[in-house]
Enzyme design. Sequence first.
Site, PDB file in Angstrom:
ATOM      1  N   ARG A 121      -4.862  -0.513 -21.267  1.00  0.00           N
ATOM      2  CA  ARG A 121      -6.229  -0.580 -20.706  1.00  0.00           C
ATOM      3  C   ARG A 121      -6.456  -1.772 -19.789  1.00  0.00           C
ATOM      4  NH1 ARG A 121      -7.387   1.296 -25.799  1.00  0.00           N
ATOM      5  NH2 ARG A 121      -7.800   3.533 -25.767  1.00  0.00           N
TER       6      ARG A 121
ATOM      7  N   LYS B  17      -8.267  -2.807  -4.389  1.00  0.00           N
ATOM      8  CA  LYS B  17      -7.956  -1.375  -4.442  1.00  0.00           C
ATOM      9  C   LYS B  17      -6.483  -1.203  -4.785  1.00  0.00           C
ATOM     10  CE  LYS B  17     -10.807   0.457  -0.735  1.00  0.00           C
ATOM     11  NZ  LYS B  17     -10.671   1.329   0.438  1.00  0.00           N
TER      12      LYS B  17
ATOM     13  N   GLU C 114      -3.927  -4.865  12.474  1.00  0.00           N
ATOM     14  CA  GLU C 114      -5.038  -4.995  11.509  1.00  0.00           C
ATOM     15  C   GLU C 114      -5.781  -6.315  11.718  1.00  0.00           C
ATOM     16  OE1 GLU C 114      -5.984  -2.545   9.482  1.00  0.00           O
ATOM     17  OE2 GLU C 114      -4.204  -1.318   9.115  1.00  0.00           O
TER      18      GLU C 114
ATOM     19  N   LYS D  12     -11.893 -10.173   5.387  1.00  0.00           N
ATOM     20  CA  LYS D  12     -11.850  -9.031   4.467  1.00  0.00           C
ATOM     21  C   LYS D  12     -12.566  -9.388   3.161  1.00  0.00           C
ATOM     22  CE  LYS D  12      -9.384  -5.376   2.238  1.00  0.00           C
ATOM     23  NZ  LYS D  12      -8.165  -4.646   1.901  1.00  0.00           N
TER      24      LYS D  12
ATOM     25  N   GLU E  42     -17.270   0.153  -1.783  1.00  0.00           N
ATOM     26  CA  GLU E  42     -17.263   0.943  -0.568  1.00  0.00           C
ATOM     27  C   GLU E  42     -18.456   1.881  -0.450  1.00  0.00           C
ATOM     28  OE1 GLU E  42     -13.393   2.721   0.015  1.00  0.00           O
ATOM     29  OE2 GLU E  42     -13.485   2.221   2.130  1.00  0.00           O
TER      30      GLU E  42
ATOM     31  N   ARG F  82     -18.367  -1.897   3.750  1.00  0.00           N
ATOM     32  CA  ARG F  82     -16.905  -1.949   3.749  1.00  0.00           C
ATOM     33  C   ARG F  82     -16.317  -0.977   4.752  1.00  0.00           C
ATOM     34  NH1 ARG F  82     -13.307  -3.003  -1.734  1.00  0.00           N
ATOM     35  NH2 ARG F  82     -11.253  -2.916  -0.799  1.00  0.00           N
TER      36      ARG F  82
ATOM     37  N   ASN G 202     -12.758   0.304   8.365  1.00  0.00           N
ATOM     38  CA  ASN G 202     -12.140   1.567   8.806  1.00  0.00           C
ATOM     39  C   ASN G 202     -12.196   1.739  10.317  1.00  0.00           C
ATOM     40  OD1 ASN G 202     -11.375   2.485   6.268  1.00  0.00           O
ATOM     41  ND2 ASN G 202     -13.398   3.339   5.865  1.00  0.00           N
TER      42      ASN G 202
ATOM     43  N   HIS H  45      -9.623   3.712  12.315  1.00  0.00           N
ATOM     44  CA  HIS H  45      -8.838   4.471  11.337  1.00  0.00           C
ATOM     45  C   HIS H  45      -9.094   5.974  11.333  1.00  0.00           C
ATOM     46  CE1 HIS H  45      -7.434   0.592  10.015  1.00  0.00           C
ATOM     47  NE2 HIS H  45      -6.719   1.116   9.034  1.00  0.00           N
TER      48      HIS H  45
ATOM     49  N   HIS I 218      -5.578   7.745  11.385  1.00  0.00           N
ATOM     50  CA  HIS I 218      -5.071   8.666  10.367  1.00  0.00           C
ATOM     51  C   HIS I 218      -4.660   9.994  10.990  1.00  0.00           C
ATOM     52  CE1 HIS I 218      -7.342   6.171   7.133  1.00  0.00           C
ATOM     53  NE2 HIS I 218      -6.094   5.775   7.266  1.00  0.00           N
TER      54      HIS I 218
ATOM     55  N   HIS J 228       1.610   3.240  10.784  1.00  0.00           N
ATOM     56  CA  HIS J 228       0.187   2.947  10.579  1.00  0.00           C
ATOM     57  C   HIS J 228      -0.359   1.896  11.554  1.00  0.00           C
ATOM     58  CE1 HIS J 228      -3.636   2.775   8.559  1.00  0.00           C
ATOM     59  NE2 HIS J 228      -3.516   1.460   8.450  1.00  0.00           N
TER      60      HIS J 228
HETATM   61  N1  LIG Z   1      -4.836  -1.664  -1.396  1.00  0.00           N
HETATM   62  C1  LIG Z   1      -5.294  -1.778  -0.173  1.00  0.00           C
HETATM   63  O1  LIG Z   1      -6.423  -2.211   0.063  1.00  0.00           O
HETATM   64  C2  LIG Z   1      -4.414  -1.381   0.975  1.00  0.00           C
HETATM   65  C3  LIG Z   1      -4.773  -1.730   2.281  1.00  0.00           C
HETATM   66  C4  LIG Z   1      -3.919  -1.383   3.323  1.00  0.00           C
HETATM   67  C5  LIG Z   1      -2.733  -0.696   3.038  1.00  0.00           C
HETATM   68  N2  LIG Z   1      -2.411  -0.369   1.762  1.00  0.00           N
HETATM   69  C6  LIG Z   1      -1.168   0.352   1.449  1.00  0.00           C
HETATM   70  O2  LIG Z   1      -0.053  -0.435   1.800  1.00  0.00           O
HETATM   71  C7  LIG Z   1       1.064   0.439   2.002  1.00  0.00           C
HETATM   72  C8  LIG Z   1       1.878  -0.040   3.179  1.00  0.00           C
HETATM   73  O3  LIG Z   1       2.335  -1.344   2.890  1.00  0.00           O
HETATM   74  P1  LIG Z   1       3.235  -2.210   3.895  1.00  0.00           P
HETATM   75  O4  LIG Z   1       2.937  -1.891   5.291  1.00  0.00           O
HETATM   76  O5  LIG Z   1       3.094  -3.595   3.415  1.00  0.00           O
HETATM   77  O6  LIG Z   1       4.697  -1.663   3.700  1.00  0.00           O
HETATM   78  P2  LIG Z   1       5.568  -1.216   2.448  1.00  0.00           P
HETATM   79  O7  LIG Z   1       5.166  -1.904   1.206  1.00  0.00           O
HETATM   80  O8  LIG Z   1       5.561   0.260   2.424  1.00  0.00           O
HETATM   81  O9  LIG Z   1       7.002  -1.775   2.874  1.00  0.00           O
HETATM   82  C9  LIG Z   1       7.640  -1.298   4.027  1.00  0.00           C
HETATM   83  C10 LIG Z   1       9.093  -1.735   4.043  1.00  0.00           C
HETATM   84  O10 LIG Z   1       9.205  -3.118   4.341  1.00  0.00           O
HETATM   85  C11 LIG Z   1      10.137  -3.731   3.479  1.00  0.00           C
HETATM   86  N3  LIG Z   1       9.790  -5.154   3.380  1.00  0.00           N
HETATM   87  C12 LIG Z   1       8.703  -5.685   2.768  1.00  0.00           C
HETATM   88  N4  LIG Z   1       8.671  -7.018   2.953  1.00  0.00           N
HETATM   89  C13 LIG Z   1       9.771  -7.345   3.667  1.00  0.00           C
HETATM   90  C14 LIG Z   1      10.288  -8.579   4.166  1.00  0.00           C
HETATM   91  N5  LIG Z   1       9.635  -9.730   4.010  1.00  0.00           N
HETATM   92  N6  LIG Z   1      11.450  -8.541   4.847  1.00  0.00           N
HETATM   93  C15 LIG Z   1      12.092  -7.356   5.052  1.00  0.00           C
HETATM   94  N7  LIG Z   1      11.645  -6.176   4.624  1.00  0.00           N
HETATM   95  C16 LIG Z   1      10.497  -6.163   3.935  1.00  0.00           C
HETATM   96  C17 LIG Z   1       9.998  -2.955   2.201  1.00  0.00           C
HETATM   97  O11 LIG Z   1      11.125  -3.083   1.402  1.00  0.00           O
HETATM   98  C18 LIG Z   1       9.812  -1.537   2.715  1.00  0.00           C
HETATM   99  O12 LIG Z   1      11.048  -0.945   2.956  1.00  0.00           O
HETATM  100  C19 LIG Z   1       0.503   1.833   2.172  1.00  0.00           C
HETATM  101  O13 LIG Z   1       0.824   2.602   1.036  1.00  0.00           O
HETATM  102  C20 LIG Z   1      -1.003   1.611   2.240  1.00  0.00           C
HETATM  103  O14 LIG Z   1      -1.737   2.680   1.684  1.00  0.00           O
HETATM  104  C21 LIG Z   1      -3.219  -0.707   0.733  1.00  0.00           C
HETATM  105 ZN   LIG Z   2      -5.103   0.147   8.081  1.00  0.00          ZN
END
Ligand SMILES: NC(=O)c1ccc[n+]([C@@H]2O[C@H](COP(=O)([O-])OP(=O)(O)OC[C@H]3O[C@@H](n4cnc5c(N)ncnc54)[C@H](O)[C@@H]3O)[C@@H](O)[C@H]2O)c1
Ligand SMILES: [Zn+2]
Length: 360
Positions: free
Chosen positions: A117, A139, A181, A223, A233, A237, A241, A244, A248, A260
């Site tokens: 939990r 999130k 971003e 942010k 949201e 918030r 977007n 976006h 998307h 992205h």
């Molecule tokens: N929670 C939120 O508010 C929020 C906001 C925006 C995006 N997201 C999510 O984030 C995800 C995308 O995350 P991301 O863009 O960080 O990529 P990711 O976590 O998908 O990683 C992409 C690749 O980069 C590699 N990598 C990571 N750090 C590295 C480094 N320092 N050196 C070399 N390689 C490295 C990873 O191993 C992976 O292969 C999506 O699923 C998206 O939905 C969440």
């Molecule tokens: Zn984004």
Amino acid sequence: VPPAIAVAHSHGSYHVHVAPGILERGAELIAAALGDRRTAVVTDATLLSRLGGWGITAGEAGPLVVPPGELAKTRAQWAELTDQLLARGIGRDGALIAVGGGSVGDLTGFVAATYLRGIPFVQVPTTLLAMLDASVGGKVGVDTPRGKNLVGAFHPPALVLSDPLVLASLPERDYRGGLAEAVKHGLVADQAYFAWIRENAAALGRRDPAALAHLVRRSVEIKAAVVAADEREAGQRAILNAGHTVAHALEHVSGHAVPHGEAVALGLLAESALAESLGMARATAGPLREALTALGLPTRVAPPLDPDRLLGAMRHDKKNRQDRIRFSLVEGVGRPRHEGGSWTTPAEERQIREALATIL
Ligand SMILES: NC(=O)c1ccc[n+]([C@@H]2O[C@H](COP(=O)([O-])OP(=O)(O)OC[C@H]3O[C@@H](n4cnc5c(N)ncnc54)[C@H](O)[C@@H]3O)[C@@H](O)[C@H]2O)c1
Ligand SMILES: [Zn+2]
């Protein structure tokens, strides 16, 4: 070392530390935030070999390893990670440490939200996107075959440690995508920050740690302020977007050939053109195009995509109400549009087509 940024949420607050070399103090800062909780480090298969170089130790049992990228964000991985924690005998006094991009952070946070939990977790973001976006705001969640992030929770981290030095190894395209971003944050919230990004595009392009520290800090502050004003949201918030709705659609229709960050760059441009043609904004598309170009981000979709299919994809956007496609628009750099109690604006198909034509 500059002071940490305090991020408030509905039942407390957490600190985001941003500084080159901050991971050298990682163990100390984590202990201060978590006390003597038993921790488990979660990372992805690509990053495993880098943990040592980043000064991250995972204890005797070693890190828990998930597949790289979006492959981590499945219900199956949620179950797998949960089972591994149970097998390790991690109890209510346990905590997780997510080391990776947004994918590792979102999955780990969701496991932490539901494990017994709820146990605390720490974010050590290793991508630019994760540092200035995904690690802040609480999130967490996973994808389903029907779409991204359809199962999740709000579970703020106990601590975030962002060290720009770890970005040295990030692939160029991922890195530049993160910059999109940051441009969005300037566009929707802070004209001075937007100007700073443009002026420092060269330093940012060579990943100068001091420039990156400023970038991540300012984006996190923006942010954090937006999220504090509207955690769940309900309204404001939505300004995060911006770009976006189109982004998307570009990702979807290209089968994710457009990543992205690049989709966000293109989406911001198309949606700025839309706001200008609706007579709601002035002098945004021009400065935006210059900033994106200086940062090496695209301003045209290549190879081109079919506008009919893009419109089709936009009709399924979750912001829509009563069948009209809605956008989070700005009236000028740093000024989000807020009209009649709403932070999103509907547009007609003809107007959307014209706006898309500026990037197609
Ligand atoms: N929670 C939120 O508010 C929020 C906001 C925006 C995006 N997201 C999510 O984030 C995800 C995308 O995350 P991301 O863009 O960080 O990529 P990711 O976590 O998908 O990683 C992409 C690749 O980069 C590699 N990598 C990571 N750090 C590295 C480094 N320092 N050196 C070399 N390689 C490295 C990873 O191993 C992976 O292969 C999506 O699923 C998206 O939905 C969440
Ligand atoms: Zn984004």
